[in-house]
Design a protein around this motif. Sequence first.
Motif, PDB file in Angstrom:
ATOM      1  N   SER A   1      -2.015   1.285   3.903  1.00  0.00           N
ATOM      2  CA  SER A   1      -0.514   1.479   3.384  1.00  0.00           C
ATOM      3  C   SER A   1      -0.695   2.076   1.977  1.00  0.00           C
ATOM      4  O   SER A   1      -1.315   1.542   1.003  1.00  0.00           O
TER       5      SER A   1
ATOM      6  N   THR B   1       1.813   2.818  -1.176  1.00  0.00           N
ATOM      7  CA  THR B   1       3.084   2.761  -1.339  1.00  0.00           C
ATOM      8  C   THR B   1       3.484   3.157  -2.755  1.00  0.00           C
ATOM      9  O   THR B   1       2.787   2.892  -3.807  1.00  0.00           O
TER      10      THR B   1
ATOM     11  N   CYS C   1       6.609   5.186   1.460  1.00  0.00           N
ATOM     12  CA  CYS C   1       5.357   4.705   1.471  1.00  0.00           C
ATOM     13  C   CYS C   1       4.628   5.503   2.918  1.00  0.00           C
ATOM     14  O   CYS C   1       5.414   6.340   3.451  1.00  0.00           O
TER      15      CYS C   1
END
Length: 106
Positions: free
Chosen positions: A64, A66, A71
Amino acid sequence: MLSMERIPEQIGYLVLKEDGAVLTSGGELENDERIANIIMSLITLTDTIDPKAFASDETFNKISITYEDHCYVICLSNKKVHIVKKKITALTSSQEQQQQHLPVIA
């Protein structure tokens, strides 16, 4: 197979082959080969992480990235790379407290 368009808060997606070629795309990431190349470089970089810190047989399931308002979620599945760009909505202070399991003071 889940349609990528049905993912909540999704504003763009890419599905790549193992070599980085775009299979499908949509939204803000439609045919975005620049992002595809960046993601593939990031995946290649994960292969060079210090083997003393991470076992050599360990591979990631999800990455991930962000930012303040969006994101990127990157997953490997069935020899394909799935990338979703999602909008991040601002939480109110009471929502943040609920997420942290703190009592809400009104």
